[in-house]
Enzyme design. Structure first.
Site, PDB file in Angstrom:
ATOM      1  N   LYS A  27       0.965  -1.423   0.007  1.00 57.97           N
ATOM      2  CA  LYS A  27       0.071   0.045  -0.182  1.00 57.97           C
ATOM      3  C   LYS A  27       0.918   1.204   0.052  1.00 57.97           C
ATOM      4  CE  LYS A  27       1.006   1.101   4.421  1.00 57.97           C
ATOM      5  NZ  LYS A  27       1.717   2.556   4.817  1.00 57.97           N
ATOM      6  N   PRO A 115       9.727  -4.010  -0.684  1.00 56.19           N
ATOM      7  CA  PRO A 115      10.833  -3.667   0.190  1.00 56.19           C
ATOM      8  C   PRO A 115      10.482  -3.460   1.642  1.00 56.19           C
ATOM      9  CG  PRO A 115      10.541  -2.443  -1.852  1.00 56.19           C
ATOM     10  CD  PRO A 115       9.543  -3.295  -1.680  1.00 56.19           C
ATOM     11  N   GLY A 119       7.535   1.474   4.476  1.00 54.99           N
ATOM     12  CA  GLY A 119       6.170   2.281   4.702  1.00 54.99           C
ATOM     13  C   GLY A 119       5.287   1.709   3.807  1.00 54.99           C
ATOM     14  N   LEU A 120       5.814   0.597   3.136  1.00 55.09           N
ATOM     15  CA  LEU A 120       4.935   0.015   1.929  1.00 55.09           C
ATOM     16  C   LEU A 120       3.932  -1.221   2.618  1.00 55.09           C
ATOM     17  CD1 LEU A 120       7.478  -0.048  -0.835  1.00 55.09           C
ATOM     18  CD2 LEU A 120       5.537   1.413  -0.742  1.00 55.09           C
ATOM     19  N   GLY A 123       5.030  -6.252   5.442  1.00 57.01           N
ATOM     20  CA  GLY A 123       4.789  -7.464   6.530  1.00 57.01           C
ATOM     21  C   GLY A 123       3.439  -7.200   6.914  1.00 57.01           C
ATOM     22  N   SER A 124       2.812  -6.175   6.946  1.00 56.40           N
ATOM     23  CA  SER A 124       1.268  -6.037   7.220  1.00 56.40           C
ATOM     24  C   SER A 124       0.348  -7.063   6.154  1.00 56.40           C
ATOM     25  CB  SER A 124       0.653  -4.945   7.360  1.00 56.40           C
ATOM     26  OG  SER A 124       1.360  -4.185   8.286  1.00 56.40           O
ATOM     27  N   ASP A 157      -1.507  -1.247  10.518  1.00 63.22           N
ATOM     28  CA  ASP A 157      -1.919  -1.594   9.286  1.00 63.22           C
ATOM     29  C   ASP A 157      -2.300  -2.823   8.425  1.00 63.22           C
ATOM     30  OD1 ASP A 157      -1.069   1.057   8.962  1.00 63.22           O
ATOM     31  OD2 ASP A 157       0.934   0.790   8.130  1.00 63.22           O
TER      32      ASP A 157
HETATM   33  O1  C5P Z   1       0.393  -1.056  15.224  1.00 63.99           O
HETATM   34  P1  C5P Z   1       2.004  -1.076  14.827  1.00 63.99           P
HETATM   35  O2  C5P Z   1       2.591  -2.314  15.640  1.00 63.99           O
HETATM   36  O3  C5P Z   1       2.156  -1.210  13.554  1.00 63.99           O
HETATM   37  O4  C5P Z   1       2.490   0.044  15.299  1.00 63.99           O
HETATM   38  C1  C5P Z   1       4.213   0.290  15.490  1.00 63.99           C
HETATM   39  C2  C5P Z   1       4.228   1.411  16.640  1.00 63.99           C
HETATM   40  O5  C5P Z   1       4.013   2.789  15.935  1.00 63.99           O
HETATM   41  C3  C5P Z   1       3.662   1.378  18.051  1.00 63.99           C
HETATM   42  O6  C5P Z   1       4.451   0.395  18.623  1.00 63.99           O
HETATM   43  C4  C5P Z   1       3.555   2.643  18.158  1.00 63.99           C
HETATM   44  O7  C5P Z   1       4.429   3.242  18.836  1.00 63.99           O
HETATM   45  C5  C5P Z   1       3.254   3.445  16.670  1.00 63.99           C
HETATM   46  N1  C5P Z   1       1.885   3.845  16.365  1.00 63.99           N
HETATM   47  C6  C5P Z   1       1.089   4.607  16.907  1.00 63.99           C
HETATM   48  N2  C5P Z   1       0.010   5.059  16.400  1.00 63.99           N
HETATM   49  C7  C5P Z   1      -0.637   4.277  15.384  1.00 63.99           C
HETATM   50  C8  C5P Z   1       0.050   3.392  14.750  1.00 63.99           C
HETATM   51  C9  C5P Z   1       1.451   2.977  15.296  1.00 63.99           C
HETATM   52  O8  C5P Z   1       1.624   5.449  17.709  1.00 63.99           O
HETATM   53  N3  C5P Z   1      -1.696   4.762  14.845  1.00 63.99           N
END
Ligand code: C5P
Length: 313
Positions: A27, A115, A119-120, A123-124, A157
């Site tokens: 994405k 990659p 930010g793409l 992994g999600s 994500d």
């Molecule tokens: O949800 P995810 O594991 O991808 O998030 C990784 C880190 O990014 C979280 O530990 C948090 O610090 C931050 N995050 C956030 N607010 C979001 C998404 C991610 O603070 N909406």
């Protein structure tokens, strides 16, 4: 009376499949605003997700009589341990539905194209594909809302690839509203050498915004995007709140962004970086720029396009 499951003598009862191949697509975020911190430590967002054609291919095979997961990838530095989101998705389903899973053994071969640390959402997307695949292979019968809740437990994500296309996201990014699809648009993805940590990027945003700020109306923002897509003016509205914070700390990312903008392309950082997305007016423009591109900071270039179908298929 017929039994619940009646098969005419010539028909075999259907055997559940033991292997499945899925594509999991990346994405980009054409828009990302951070609206402040939440009591759970996350941040509220307003974001425009767009699925793109760049995709990993995952082949899942059940391994009867085994109780381990085995990940194998074409990418030499692919993290194959318990930190991998595919592993975590497998573990989450095992923990949540132990009585419905006769044999946990799973082999997953990943043709890794998206990659990492860019930010793409690669992994999600792989994690979302794992939920979809195991729901099918283990015949768990989970409906879309249950899959979405499990996806959110794995990461902010992870729910998006389950729907794909073009979607406006709020909350952690998981409250998704599908919008009319953006007509196929060619994109240049530029991948600078620096990778970005999402947690660090949110930390930089917190440091730069010590006081709570007034949030914009989410309904108005979503309406603005719907209208901009309808009218084809959406490239004017590209924005990412992380972009300046990240570019001021990573000169390579800033140099690549400026090079794309100097070619006249609407350009935006995706997610918490480090990939930059240049929006091209046509395939011809995209290929002409790609062919003439001279790297400014050791970046890689990928030509791709928006995708209107589901993110997992
Ligand atoms: O949800 P995810 O594991 O991808 O998030 C990784 C880190 O990014 C979280 O530990 C948090 O610090 C931050 N995050 C956030 N607010 C979001 C998404 C991610 O603070 N909406």
């Amino acid at each position: 009376m017929l039994p619940d499951c009646y098969y005419p003598s010539a028909m075999e009862p259907p055997t559940p499949p033991t292997a499945l191949r899925l594509r999991a697509c990346a994405k980009v975020n054409f828009y990302l605003r951070i609206l402040g911190t939440r009591p759970d430590g996350y941040h509220n967002l307003a974001t425009l997700f767009q699925a793109i054609e760049l995709a990993d291919t995952l082949e899942f095979t059940l391994e009867k009589g085994r109780d381990q997961i085995h990940l194998w990838s074409t990418q030499p530095d692919f993290p194959d341990g318990p930190g991998n989101l595919i592993h975590q998705a497998w573990r989450l389903l095992l923990d949540r539905y132990p009585s419905r899973i006769a044999s946990p053994g799973l082999r997953c071969r990943i043709d890794k194209v998206i990659p990492m640390q860019a930010g793409l959402g690669g992994g999600s997307a792989d994690a979302a594909a794992t939920l979809v695949a195991l729901n099918h292979l283990w015949q768990l019968g989970l409906a879309q809302p249950e899959l979405r809740d499990l996806a959110l437990e794995l990461g902010s994500d992870v729910p998006f690839p389950l729907i794909g296309g073009t979607a406006f996201g709020t909350g952690r990014g998981e409250a998704l509203s599908s919008l009319s699809p953006i007509p196929t648009t060619h994109l240049l993805l530029l991948l600078p050498p620096s990778g970005c940590s999402t947690a660090a990027a949110f930390g930089w945003w917190d440091a730069a915004h010590p006081q709570p700020e007034e949030s914009p109306s989410l309904t108005e923002l979503q309406q603005l995007w719907s209208t901009a897509i309808e009218q084809g003016t959406w490239p004017q509205f590209l924005h990412n709140d992380f972009e300046d914070l990240i570019c001021s700390r990573h000169p390579d990312i800033a140099a690549v962004r400026d090079a794309l903008r100097n070619r006249g392309l609407p350009t935006v950082l995706t997610g918490s970086g480090s990939a930059l997305v240049g929006v091209c007016a046509s395939y011809d423009e995209a290929t002409a720029i790609a062919q003439a591109w001279v790297p400014v900071a050791g970046e890689r270039l990928i030509l791709t396009a928006t995708r209107s179908g589901p993110g997992i298929w």
